[in-house]
Scaffold this motif. Structure first.
Motif, PDB file in Angstrom:
ATOM      1  N   TRP A 108      40.293  48.988  32.749  1.00  0.00           N
ATOM      2  CA  TRP A 108      39.834  49.956  33.745  1.00  0.00           C
ATOM      3  C   TRP A 108      41.007  50.739  34.319  1.00  0.00           C
ATOM      4  O   TRP A 108      42.133  50.288  34.367  1.00  0.00           O
ATOM      5  N   LEU A 109      40.655  51.932  34.793  1.00  0.00           N
ATOM      6  CA  LEU A 109      41.639  52.858  35.351  1.00  0.00           C
ATOM      7  C   LEU A 109      41.841  52.593  36.843  1.00  0.00           C
ATOM      8  O   LEU A 109      42.961  52.534  37.337  1.00  0.00           O
ATOM      9  N   PHE A 224      39.880  38.537  40.362  1.00  0.00           N
ATOM     10  CA  PHE A 224      38.973  39.683  40.341  1.00  0.00           C
ATOM     11  C   PHE A 224      39.307  40.713  39.277  1.00  0.00           C
ATOM     12  O   PHE A 224      38.746  41.786  39.273  1.00  0.00           O
ATOM     13  N   SER A 225      40.240  40.402  38.375  1.00  0.00           N
ATOM     14  CA  SER A 225      40.735  41.463  37.499  1.00  0.00           C
ATOM     15  C   SER A 225      39.813  41.780  36.323  1.00  0.00           C
ATOM     16  O   SER A 225      39.980  42.799  35.681  1.00  0.00           O
ATOM     17  N   GLY A 226      38.847  40.907  36.042  1.00  0.00           N
ATOM     18  CA  GLY A 226      37.975  41.175  34.898  1.00  0.00           C
ATOM     19  C   GLY A 226      36.518  40.958  35.212  1.00  0.00           C
ATOM     20  O   GLY A 226      36.183  40.290  36.190  1.00  0.00           O
ATOM     21  N   PRO A 227      35.621  41.524  34.396  1.00  0.00           N
ATOM     22  CA  PRO A 227      34.185  41.491  34.672  1.00  0.00           C
ATOM     23  C   PRO A 227      33.598  40.088  34.747  1.00  0.00           C
ATOM     24  O   PRO A 227      32.535  39.892  35.347  1.00  0.00           O
ATOM     25  N   GLY A 228      34.286  39.082  34.167  1.00  0.00           N
ATOM     26  CA  GLY A 228      33.789  37.710  34.199  1.00  0.00           C
ATOM     27  C   GLY A 228      33.566  37.207  35.615  1.00  0.00           C
ATOM     28  O   GLY A 228      32.773  36.296  35.841  1.00  0.00           O
ATOM     29  N   GLN A 229      34.271  37.783  36.590  1.00  0.00           N
ATOM     30  CA  GLN A 229      34.175  37.315  37.980  1.00  0.00           C
ATOM     31  C   GLN A 229      33.531  38.336  38.903  1.00  0.00           C
ATOM     32  O   GLN A 229      33.606  38.207  40.119  1.00  0.00           O
TER      33      GLN A 229
END
Ligand SMILES: [Zn+2]
Ligand SMILES: [Zn+2]
Length: 270
Positions: A108-109, A224-229
């Motif tokens: 993501w940007l 929080f850096s990826g969609p998994g969370q």
């Protein structure tokens, strides 16, 4: 046959139907709910923690100045921010927005995350991903202004005005566009929207100062850096280029994540 029972049923249902229609009405404007910072006065001042590299300082300052053009709020930069030692983690601080820049890897940007309790925002983070801003395509003043302005704008309670990358730009950073040049700053409609969100002047309480943690501790202990969370995907537009996620901890405690995927790295196309 329309019986007395039906009339009673209608009397019960109509208020609910009216309420159900409400989200559609609010969506026509560009708040994404009724979420806002609790405060006891207008205008109020929201703190923006500076956890960005020197390459971003001028853009953070510009975004702060532009959003302070609102008649209902001002923003002020706190330097260093509460997570300046680890901008990659970008840990939230209650009562303010932490603005971070780091190389978060390819995906993501820009990202904005908002912690809410009931209808009140009580902490937020905005992240700029140097993985892309170090590349020629995005390493321009216009792209930096647009993404910084938008990710801070989300933390005030604003949604996008428009999510179509290909139509005529609206002249606001809350609009997506393949050409960032016309969309670097808030426009008059963003200020109008803030006037609406903050039209009630006294919440009787405040979330713009550090508050005792009311939320489940887990809400601050997540990567929080990826969609998994990020929880449940509640909106996806432009073939997944822009998305909104909701992580529900129960009891009115939620985290919302606004994601702008980088071109070519959209979740839907990977
Ligand atoms: Zn309120
Ligand atoms: Zn956005």
């Amino acid at each position: 046959m329309f019986t007395a029972f039906h009339r009673r049923l209608l009397a019960v249902l109509v208020p609910f139907l009216a309420f159900a229609a409400f989200p559609t009405l609010t969506y026509a404007t560009h708040s994404w709910g009724t979420y806002h910072w609790a405060r006891t006065t207008n205008s109020f001042t929201l703190k923006l923690g500076d956890n960005v590299s020197s390459a971003w300082d001028a853009y953070l300052a510009t975004a702060s100045t532009r959003w302070s053009g609102s008649s209902v709020l001002d923003t002020t930069i706190i330097s260093p921010g509460g997570t300046a030692d680890s901008p990659k983690k970008c840990r939230p601080t209650s009562g303010r927005v932490e603005v971070c820049s780091a190389n978060y890897g390819g995906a993501w940007l820009g990202l904005a995350q908002i912690w809410v309790s009931g209808s009140h925002i009580y902490q937020a983070t905005s992240k700029m991903n140097d993985f892309y801003f170090n590349k020629a395509k995005y390493n321009t003043p216009a792209w930096r202004n647009l993404v910084m302005c938008q990710e801070v704008g989300h933390t005030l309670g604003l949604d996008h005005q428009d999510e179509n990358f290909s139509n005529v730009p609206l002249g606001t950073c809350m609009d997506y566009s393949n050409d960032p040049n016309p969309n670097q700053y808030p426009n008059a409609h963003d200020y109008e929207q803030l006037d609406l969100i903050y039209a009630h002047t006294n919440d009787g309480t405040t979330t713009i100062a550090q508050i005792a943690a009311k939320a489940p501790p887990a809400m601050s202990e997540i990567d929080f850096s990826g969609p998994g969370q990020w929880g449940r995907l509640i909106r996806s537009t432009n073939r997944g280029r822009t998305e909104l996620y909701e992580l529900d901890f129960g009891g009115g405690h939620k985290i919302f994540t606004f994601v702008t995927w980088a071109e070519g790295d959209e979740r839907g196309r990977r």
